[in-house]
Design an enzyme around this catalytic site. Sequence first.
Site, mmCIF file in Angstrom:
data_model
loop_
_atom_site.group_PDB
_atom_site.id
_atom_site.type_symbol
_atom_site.label_atom_id
_atom_site.label_comp_id
_atom_site.label_asym_id
_atom_site.label_seq_id
_atom_site.Cartn_x
_atom_site.Cartn_y
_atom_site.Cartn_z
ATOM 1 N N GLY A 161 0.833 -1.189 0.000
ATOM 2 C CA GLY A 161 0.000 0.000 0.000
ATOM 3 C C GLY A 161 0.870 1.241 0.000
ATOM 4 O O GLY A 161 2.060 1.178 0.323
ATOM 5 N N HIS B 9 -3.380 0.770 7.939
ATOM 6 C CA HIS B 9 -2.041 1.375 7.922
ATOM 7 C C HIS B 9 -2.022 2.614 7.022
ATOM 8 O O HIS B 9 -1.516 3.674 7.418
ATOM 9 C CB HIS B 9 -1.046 0.307 7.447
ATOM 10 C CG HIS B 9 0.373 0.768 7.316
ATOM 11 N ND1 HIS B 9 1.404 0.234 8.057
ATOM 12 C CD2 HIS B 9 0.950 1.711 6.509
ATOM 13 C CE1 HIS B 9 2.542 0.836 7.720
ATOM 14 N NE2 HIS B 9 2.295 1.727 6.779
ATOM 15 N N GLU B 10 -2.597 2.495 5.828
ATOM 16 C CA GLU B 10 -2.556 3.618 4.875
ATOM 17 C C GLU B 10 -3.447 4.773 5.327
ATOM 18 O O GLU B 10 -3.090 5.938 5.171
ATOM 19 C CB GLU B 10 -2.939 3.158 3.464
ATOM 20 C CG GLU B 10 -2.042 2.090 2.846
ATOM 21 C CD GLU B 10 -0.555 2.352 2.990
ATOM 22 O OE1 GLU B 10 -0.131 3.524 2.980
ATOM 23 O OE2 GLU B 10 0.204 1.374 3.137
ATOM 24 N N HIS C 94 -1.757 6.878 7.759
ATOM 25 C CA HIS C 94 -0.813 7.830 7.142
ATOM 26 C C HIS C 94 -1.489 9.170 6.862
ATOM 27 O O HIS C 94 -0.853 10.216 6.941
ATOM 28 C CB HIS C 94 -0.281 7.273 5.812
ATOM 29 C CG HIS C 94 0.963 6.445 5.933
ATOM 30 N ND1 HIS C 94 2.151 6.934 6.429
ATOM 31 C CD2 HIS C 94 1.213 5.152 5.608
ATOM 32 C CE1 HIS C 94 3.076 5.978 6.404
ATOM 33 N NE2 HIS C 94 2.527 4.875 5.909
ATOM 34 N N CYS D 93 7.002 -0.427 6.821
ATOM 35 C CA CYS D 93 6.498 0.738 6.085
ATOM 36 C C CYS D 93 7.575 1.185 5.104
ATOM 37 O O CYS D 93 8.745 1.265 5.467
ATOM 38 C CB CYS D 93 6.186 1.859 7.075
ATOM 39 S SG CYS D 93 5.602 3.360 6.289
ATOM 40 N N LEU D 94 7.168 1.485 3.882
ATOM 41 C CA LEU D 94 8.137 1.910 2.873
ATOM 42 C C LEU D 94 8.836 3.209 3.290
ATOM 43 O O LEU D 94 9.944 3.477 2.829
ATOM 44 C CB LEU D 94 7.441 2.108 1.519
ATOM 45 C CG LEU D 94 6.914 0.831 0.850
ATOM 46 C CD1 LEU D 94 6.093 1.184 -0.383
ATOM 47 C CD2 LEU D 94 8.045 -0.125 0.483
ATOM 48 N N GLN E 184 3.245 9.854 1.442
ATOM 49 C CA GLN E 184 4.522 9.144 1.295
ATOM 50 C C GLN E 184 5.276 9.521 0.026
ATOM 51 O O GLN E 184 6.449 9.170 -0.115
ATOM 52 C CB GLN E 184 4.297 7.625 1.325
ATOM 53 C CG GLN E 184 3.843 7.128 2.695
ATOM 54 C CD GLN E 184 3.691 5.623 2.685
ATOM 55 O OE1 GLN E 184 2.663 5.104 2.294
ATOM 56 N NE2 GLN E 184 4.726 4.913 3.106
HETATM 57 ZN ZN LIG Z 1 3.455 3.064 5.757
#
Ligand SMILES: [Zn+2]
Length: 153
Positions: free
Chosen positions: A46, A130-131, A134, A88-89, A51
């Site tokens: 995701g 999670h997204e 963000h 997480c990226l 991000q």
């Molecule tokens: Zn993340």
Amino acid sequence: MAVYRIVELGDQVLREKARPVPEINKNILKLLDNLADTMYAAKGVGLAAPQIGISKRVIVVDAGEGLLELVNPEIIGSRGEDIAVEGCLSIPGVAGEVKRAEQVEVKGLDRAGKVVKVRANGLLARALQHEIDHLDGILFIDKAIRFIDSKES
Ligand SMILES: [Zn+2]
């Protein structure tokens, strides 16, 4: 095709409350495309617009069941509890156990501006939570109940 640099921990945009999208226009469609391209290039499950440095309420998720694009997503229902390891990226090299709802119902707009409701469980439910976090400036490290040594994982 546009793959963006993924913003990492320490950048203020990850801590901001992202702005709702008032209308789906060409820029939002491009943003959805760029998010998906960047997510797939990074082999993520995701990605949220902050991000890639864009503070708007837009996310993409693909938990192996196909691409899901959501504008102004919100969780309208949740059930159960599940603890699993997340990363997480935007926080490379860090993994931790996070308690999430096991199932969620999410409402948002699709790329045509139509209201969609998604019922999810398992990895998709986790990725959506999670997204959406963000978009409120919340990172999984804020919620992790235990961090996992990278040598273990
Ligand atoms: Zn993340």
